[in-house]
Design a protein around this motif. Structure first.
Motif, PDB file in Angstrom:
ATOM      1  N   ARG A  61      11.859 -13.691 -60.102  1.00  0.00           N
ATOM      2  CA  ARG A  61      10.822 -13.000 -60.857  1.00  0.00           C
ATOM      3  C   ARG A  61       9.839 -12.268 -59.935  1.00  0.00           C
ATOM      4  O   ARG A  61       9.533 -11.109 -60.157  1.00  0.00           O
ATOM      5  N   ASP A  96      17.185  -6.275 -55.927  1.00  0.00           N
ATOM      6  CA  ASP A  96      17.889  -5.400 -56.868  1.00  0.00           C
ATOM      7  C   ASP A  96      19.121  -4.772 -56.224  1.00  0.00           C
ATOM      8  O   ASP A  96      20.178  -4.685 -56.837  1.00  0.00           O
ATOM      9  N   VAL A 148      11.309  -9.488 -69.698  1.00  0.00           N
ATOM     10  CA  VAL A 148      12.327  -9.481 -68.656  1.00  0.00           C
ATOM     11  C   VAL A 148      12.963 -10.858 -68.586  1.00  0.00           C
ATOM     12  O   VAL A 148      12.316 -11.872 -68.828  1.00  0.00           O
ATOM     13  N   PRO A 190      19.439  -6.198 -62.656  1.00  0.00           N
ATOM     14  CA  PRO A 190      18.208  -6.012 -61.897  1.00  0.00           C
ATOM     15  C   PRO A 190      17.003  -5.809 -62.829  1.00  0.00           C
ATOM     16  O   PRO A 190      17.109  -5.123 -63.837  1.00  0.00           O
ATOM     17  N   ILE A 191      15.882  -6.449 -62.489  1.00  0.00           N
ATOM     18  CA  ILE A 191      14.727  -6.454 -63.386  1.00  0.00           C
ATOM     19  C   ILE A 191      14.226  -5.033 -63.634  1.00  0.00           C
ATOM     20  O   ILE A 191      13.840  -4.687 -64.744  1.00  0.00           O
ATOM     21  N   TYR A 192      14.273  -4.172 -62.599  1.00  0.00           N
ATOM     22  CA  TYR A 192      13.774  -2.818 -62.817  1.00  0.00           C
ATOM     23  C   TYR A 192      14.627  -2.093 -63.869  1.00  0.00           C
ATOM     24  O   TYR A 192      14.109  -1.338 -64.686  1.00  0.00           O
ATOM     25  N   ARG A 210      -0.021  -2.377 -61.592  1.00  0.00           N
ATOM     26  CA  ARG A 210      -0.659  -3.657 -61.306  1.00  0.00           C
ATOM     27  C   ARG A 210      -0.817  -4.496 -62.582  1.00  0.00           C
ATOM     28  O   ARG A 210      -0.486  -5.674 -62.616  1.00  0.00           O
ATOM     29  N   VAL A 249       1.182  -8.060 -63.315  1.00  0.00           N
ATOM     30  CA  VAL A 249       0.472  -9.325 -63.473  1.00  0.00           C
ATOM     31  C   VAL A 249       0.715  -9.889 -64.868  1.00  0.00           C
ATOM     32  O   VAL A 249       0.933 -11.087 -65.040  1.00  0.00           O
ATOM     33  N   ARG A 250       0.726  -8.984 -65.878  1.00  0.00           N
ATOM     34  CA  ARG A 250       0.851  -9.471 -67.247  1.00  0.00           C
ATOM     35  C   ARG A 250       2.203 -10.118 -67.511  1.00  0.00           C
ATOM     36  O   ARG A 250       2.290 -11.090 -68.233  1.00  0.00           O
ATOM     37  N   ILE A 251       3.274  -9.548 -66.956  1.00  0.00           N
ATOM     38  CA  ILE A 251       4.571 -10.176 -67.217  1.00  0.00           C
ATOM     39  C   ILE A 251       5.107 -10.922 -65.991  1.00  0.00           C
ATOM     40  O   ILE A 251       6.255 -11.340 -65.968  1.00  0.00           O
ATOM     41  N   THR A 252       4.226 -11.130 -65.006  1.00  0.00           N
ATOM     42  CA  THR A 252       4.549 -11.895 -63.796  1.00  0.00           C
ATOM     43  C   THR A 252       5.839 -11.433 -63.124  1.00  0.00           C
ATOM     44  O   THR A 252       6.796 -12.183 -62.990  1.00  0.00           O
ATOM     45  N   ILE A 253       5.846 -10.168 -62.750  1.00  0.00           N
ATOM     46  CA  ILE A 253       6.949  -9.707 -61.909  1.00  0.00           C
ATOM     47  C   ILE A 253       6.387  -8.880 -60.771  1.00  0.00           C
ATOM     48  O   ILE A 253       5.221  -8.485 -60.790  1.00  0.00           O
ATOM     49  N   ASN A 254       7.213  -8.628 -59.793  1.00  0.00           N
ATOM     50  CA  ASN A 254       6.769  -7.952 -58.588  1.00  0.00           C
ATOM     51  C   ASN A 254       6.321  -6.515 -58.879  1.00  0.00           C
ATOM     52  O   ASN A 254       7.036  -5.780 -59.549  1.00  0.00           O
ATOM     53  N   PRO A 255       5.136  -6.123 -58.377  1.00  0.00           N
ATOM     54  CA  PRO A 255       4.652  -4.751 -58.630  1.00  0.00           C
ATOM     55  C   PRO A 255       5.617  -3.672 -58.124  1.00  0.00           C
ATOM     56  O   PRO A 255       5.726  -2.608 -58.738  1.00  0.00           O
ATOM     57  N   ASN A 256       6.290  -3.951 -57.015  1.00  0.00           N
ATOM     58  CA  ASN A 256       7.243  -2.951 -56.504  1.00  0.00           C
ATOM     59  C   ASN A 256       8.384  -2.721 -57.495  1.00  0.00           C
ATOM     60  O   ASN A 256       8.948  -1.628 -57.566  1.00  0.00           O
ATOM     61  N   THR A 257       8.710  -3.773 -58.233  1.00  0.00           N
ATOM     62  CA  THR A 257       9.774  -3.660 -59.233  1.00  0.00           C
ATOM     63  C   THR A 257       9.318  -2.770 -60.394  1.00  0.00           C
ATOM     64  O   THR A 257      10.072  -1.927 -60.877  1.00  0.00           O
ATOM     65  N   ARG A 292       9.284   0.779 -59.223  1.00  0.00           N
ATOM     66  CA  ARG A 292      10.630   1.337 -59.149  1.00  0.00           C
ATOM     67  C   ARG A 292      11.117   1.756 -60.545  1.00  0.00           C
ATOM     68  O   ARG A 292      11.755   2.793 -60.706  1.00  0.00           O
TER      69      ARG A 292
END
Lengths: 310, 146
Positions: free
Chosen positions: A202, A222, B19, B26-28, B54, B58-66, B69
């Protein structure tokens, strides 16, 4: 030339090796972690995760090779590294005689970037009271305190060794919220060693697989997922005789009538080729971090020369 | 929440973004697919502002880079526009799903259907007849849920 520019990777190691007697805890590690990323360090117990973190902080000396953290040498400039790095160790019994407030005061003196407001916010988040004695706290609470101490200094780099063991799901989520905010706002870098693969999946954008002290694979999570896809196919009759020679395919093996093909090249090209054979069944298998963990682990165990990182 | 007309940050609208980190996709790409669908369905309207990288991270707790992307991919597809300091907005008059993409999605749906039917022991002819029978119904039933 100033080494400490922000375009430098947050972590760079070259041939980093640490032996303990006959045991090689970390073997010839070449790792580069770009700034602003969250790296998940995964691998079985004894893979070298904790030793790697200690080497980065200068808490262990390498037997060979070197590590550079935030542009500073991990051994000769260890103090500079530690000033800019938050570290939540796997075991922390250091502050046993202190209260929570004592521990915060102590750490505030060590970090010029200490953020009181953030420390207070994190204490509230975890429901920790300033007057609590550390010795009387549960293991989970001590863990939480270690995390507060690590993030309150707003470090450029966070090294978290099994950070969420003993935390309930709500607290885990809140805690990762705090970390991800920092990554997004300040471009800070995070390294998390963890067995909680779903959690790593995650929050991490990069992942490094360690096994028996060796780096098996490292890269964008990814991208690794996209390059490690499998196709499951059931042919109407016998499989095409030239299957092993298809350039897009890696390993192929049969499970009963089902052929499992590892796709290394263009997935759509493979699917088009298979469709032309009018197979009985054709399915793309997306693999999650846990699947990758096991299959890369098996590959590493059966292969003295691990595939190179991308 | 302040902001000019057509410049509102969607507070409520991203609630449906889900997600599943363990799915292997892949999450993205999961985000891209969901946002594409939301734009195509009009849940997100042209000109509407998407949450900042950002906030969404934060709201869905995933990486900002994702998240970043996913936004880049949507921009490449012409579905959103992004300007420094102004955030990411749904493109005015989003382009329809390209023909090749429509065909690809249909083909995948047909493959899933074939696999399911064959696994249940139906012949291709029986599956064909079932599809034809269903497609010939006068009034298609409205789809429930998502």
């Amino acid at each position: 030339m100033d080494e400490r520019t922000t375009s430098d990777p947050a972590i760079r190691t070259e041939g980093l090796t640490r032996r303990y007697g006959q045991t090689v805890a970390v073997r010839d590690l070449d790792l580069s972690v770009p700034r602003g990323s969250v790296l998940g360090l995964v691998g079985p117990n004894g893979a070298g995760k904790t030793t790697t973190i200690k080497l980065l902080l200068g808490l262990a000396r390498p037997t060979a090779g070197r590590a550079e953290v935030l542009g500073f040498d991990a051994i000769t400039q260890s103090l500079e590294v530690r000033r800019r790095t938050g570290y939540a160790p796997e075991n922390d019994a250091v502050y046993g005689w202190m209260t929570v407030r004592d521990a915060l005061d102590f750490c505030r003196g060590l970090y010029p970037t200490w953020d009181r407001e953030r420390a207070g916010r994190c204490l509230d988040l975890f429901g920790l009271a300033a007057g609590q004695r550390v010795a009387a706290m549960s293991r989970g609470m001590r863990r939480q305190l270690a995390l507060v101490l690590a993030v309150a200094a707003r470090p450029q780099l966070l090294l978290l060794d099994e950070p969420t063991e003993g935390l309930d799901p709500d607290r885990r989520r809140d805690f990762f919220g705090v970390i991800l905010e920092d990554v997004a706002a300040d471009g800070s870098t995070v390294l998390i060693s963890s067995h909680q693969l779903h959690e790593v999946e995650r929050v991490a954008d990069r992942v490094a697989f360690l096994r028996a002290g060796r780096l098996v694979r490292e890269g964008s999570l990814d991208s690794i997922k996209e390059t490690e896809r499998q196709v499951r196919v059931v042919f109407q009759g016998a499989p095409p005789p030239d299957l092993a020679a298809w350039p897009e395919l890696g390993r192929a093996h049969a499970e009963g009538r089902t052929w499992v093909l590892a796709v290394r090249g263009d997935l759509h090209a493979v699917l088009a080729r298979l469709r032309a054979l009018n197979p009985f069944a054709l399915e793309v298998v997306e693999r999650n971090l846990e699947d990758l963990y096991f299959s890369l682990g098996r590959e590493a165990d059966g292969d003295a020369h691990p595939p190179s990182a991308d | 929440m302040s902001g000019a007309e057509g410049d509102r940050v969607s507070e409520r609208e991203d609630v449906w973004l889900r997600v599943n980190p363990g799915s292997g996709v892949p999450i993205y790409l999961q985000l891209v697919e969901q946002l594409k669908t939301a734009i195509a369905a009009g849940v997100l309207e042209p000109g509407q502002r998407l949450p900042s990288v950002r906030d969404l991270a934060v709201r869905i707790t995933i990486n900002p880079n994702t998240v970043a992307r996913a936004y880049q991919e949507l921009e490449r597809l012409g579905l959103v526009t992004s300007r420094a300091g102004r955030g990411t907005h749904v493109a005015a008059g989003p382009p329809p799903i390209p023909e090749a993409e429509r065909r690809r999605r249909l083909r995948e749906a047909v493959e899933r259907l074939l696999l399911e039917g064959r696994t249940l022991g139906f012949s291709d002819d029986e599956i064909r007849r079932a599809v034809a029978g269903r497609a010939n119904r006068a009034a298609p039933e409205p789809e429930e849920g998502g």
